[in-house]
Write an enzyme that holds these catalytic residues in place. Sequence first.
Site, PDB file in Angstrom:
ATOM      1  N   ASP A   1      38.078  64.169  48.665  1.00 13.61           N
ATOM      2  CA  ASP A   1      37.413  64.822  49.795  1.00 13.61           C
ATOM      3  C   ASP A   1      38.325  64.890  51.011  1.00 13.61           C
ATOM      4  O   ASP A   1      39.175  64.025  51.203  1.00 13.61           O
ATOM      5  CB  ASP A   1      36.123  64.048  50.131  1.00 13.61           C
TER       6      ASP A   1
ATOM      7  N   HIS B   1      42.956  73.231  50.470  1.00 12.92           N
ATOM      8  CA  HIS B   1      42.772  73.118  49.021  1.00 12.92           C
ATOM      9  C   HIS B   1      44.107  73.250  48.290  1.00 12.92           C
ATOM     10  O   HIS B   1      44.351  72.576  47.292  1.00 12.92           O
ATOM     11  CB  HIS B   1      41.790  74.181  48.520  1.00 12.92           C
TER      12      HIS B   1
ATOM     13  N   LEU C   1      47.682  59.481  28.758  1.00 11.12           N
ATOM     14  CA  LEU C   1      46.683  59.463  29.840  1.00 11.12           C
ATOM     15  C   LEU C   1      45.674  60.567  29.546  1.00 11.12           C
ATOM     16  O   LEU C   1      46.057  61.644  29.096  1.00 11.12           O
ATOM     17  CB  LEU C   1      47.378  59.747  31.183  1.00 11.12           C
TER      18      LEU C   1
HETATM   19  C1  IPE Z   1      32.311  65.960  47.025  1.00 13.78           C
HETATM   20  O1  IPE Z   1      32.769  66.461  48.233  1.00 13.78           O
HETATM   21  C2  IPE Z   1      32.665  66.890  45.916  1.00 13.78           C
HETATM   22  C3  IPE Z   1      34.092  67.015  45.601  1.00 13.78           C
HETATM   23  C4  IPE Z   1      35.048  66.285  46.100  1.00 13.78           C
HETATM   24  C5  IPE Z   1      34.409  68.025  44.653  1.00 13.78           C
HETATM   25  P1  IPE Z   1      31.821  67.299  49.190  1.00 13.78           P
HETATM   26  O2  IPE Z   1      32.575  67.506  50.447  1.00 13.78           O
HETATM   27  O3  IPE Z   1      31.320  68.496  48.496  1.00 13.78           O
HETATM   28  O4  IPE Z   1      30.606  66.283  49.382  1.00 13.78           O
HETATM   29  P2  IPE Z   1      29.636  66.100  50.604  1.00 13.78           P
HETATM   30  O5  IPE Z   1      29.174  67.456  50.981  1.00 13.78           O
HETATM   31  O6  IPE Z   1      30.444  65.452  51.669  1.00 13.78           O
HETATM   32  O7  IPE Z   1      28.554  65.206  50.088  1.00 13.78           O
HETATM   33  C1  IPE Z   2      37.101  68.442  49.013  1.00 12.73           C
HETATM   34  O1  IPE Z   2      37.413  68.768  50.310  1.00 12.73           O
HETATM   35  C2  IPE Z   2      37.346  69.578  48.049  1.00 12.73           C
HETATM   36  C3  IPE Z   2      36.134  70.187  47.497  1.00 12.73           C
HETATM   37  C4  IPE Z   2      34.922  69.753  47.678  1.00 12.73           C
HETATM   38  C5  IPE Z   2      36.322  71.359  46.690  1.00 12.73           C
HETATM   39  P1  IPE Z   2      36.367  69.482  51.263  1.00 12.73           P
HETATM   40  O2  IPE Z   2      36.541  70.957  51.104  1.00 12.73           O
HETATM   41  O3  IPE Z   2      35.004  68.981  51.034  1.00 12.73           O
HETATM   42  O4  IPE Z   2      36.912  69.036  52.688  1.00 12.73           O
HETATM   43  P2  IPE Z   2      36.056  68.582  53.940  1.00 12.73           P
HETATM   44  O5  IPE Z   2      35.163  67.488  53.481  1.00 12.73           O
HETATM   45  O6  IPE Z   2      35.317  69.783  54.412  1.00 12.73           O
HETATM   46  O7  IPE Z   2      37.102  68.127  54.899  1.00 12.73           O
HETATM   47 MG    MG Z   3      33.892  67.423  51.863  1.00 13.22          MG
END
Ligand code: IPE
Ligand code: IPE
Ligand code: MG
Length: 257
Positions: A20, A37, A131
Amino acid sequence: MKELPSIKQLVPKHVAIIMDGNGRWAKQRGKARTSGHKAGAEAVRRAVAFARRNGIESLTLFAFSSENWNRPATEVSLLMELFMSVLKKEVVKLDENNIQLRIIGDKSRFSKRLQKQIAQAEEKTAGNDQLTLNIAANYGGQWDITQACRTLAKKVEDGDLTAEEIAEEALADNLMLSDQATPDLLIRTGGEHRISNFLLWQLAYAELFFTPVLWPDFDDTTFAEAINDFAQRERRFGLTSEQLTMLMQDIDTRTEE
Ligand code: IPE
Ligand code: IPE
Ligand code: MG
């Protein structure tokens, strides 16, 4: 005197990561979320190399949740494209490194083209055993438990199973990752302290490690810190924390390629 355990014994067998913080990483740099990303994909490469070098057997990465479809359409399609191009580019390298690739999640919602590419990548790497890299895509813990229940209900419907025979193991056997060691360490980057519908059943006894580091900044040092934390909490083997710290120096944080 008894010999000290090796680093191999202290390292978790199965690490799961909620990657995240890509969006915030980009925002801090005044860039579009999508560039976060892309930088995140680089961090995936580093984490995979680290896991392989340090003898972790399974690495499960949460790449896209069932709920992430609700994001803006442009972000969703960028993520799908990124997924496609990374898959195409990396699969040969994964194969050369003896890494088995699995995609866990409800694949039916992906384009036919992506589904085909996933199937080919899984097939190509199926025999590898250094792995196992599980990518959770369109994955949700609630979906996982539901699909396992559906499989069992079908067996009951077909007369191959009775309701009384449904025990915890029967459900566990039908969940994703059931053929691998249970995840023993969960890492979440990005500072939030929640599971966000990741592996709900499988994480029942996992050690949880939360770090404010945003996913694109996740490197060998942070990964080693999580392993160290795990070893201190979980696997002392009767050693002192000083002895463990000494053993931790054997963690291989050399940056590859
Ligand atoms: C969790 O991150 C999902 C992934 C890392 C793919 P999100 O950013 O979507 O989760 P929330 O919204 O903080 O719960
Ligand atoms: C995690 O990073 C990646 C996915 C959920 C695809 P986020 O896109 O949720 O990044 P933040 O949480 O908004 O910083
Ligand atoms: Mg996020």
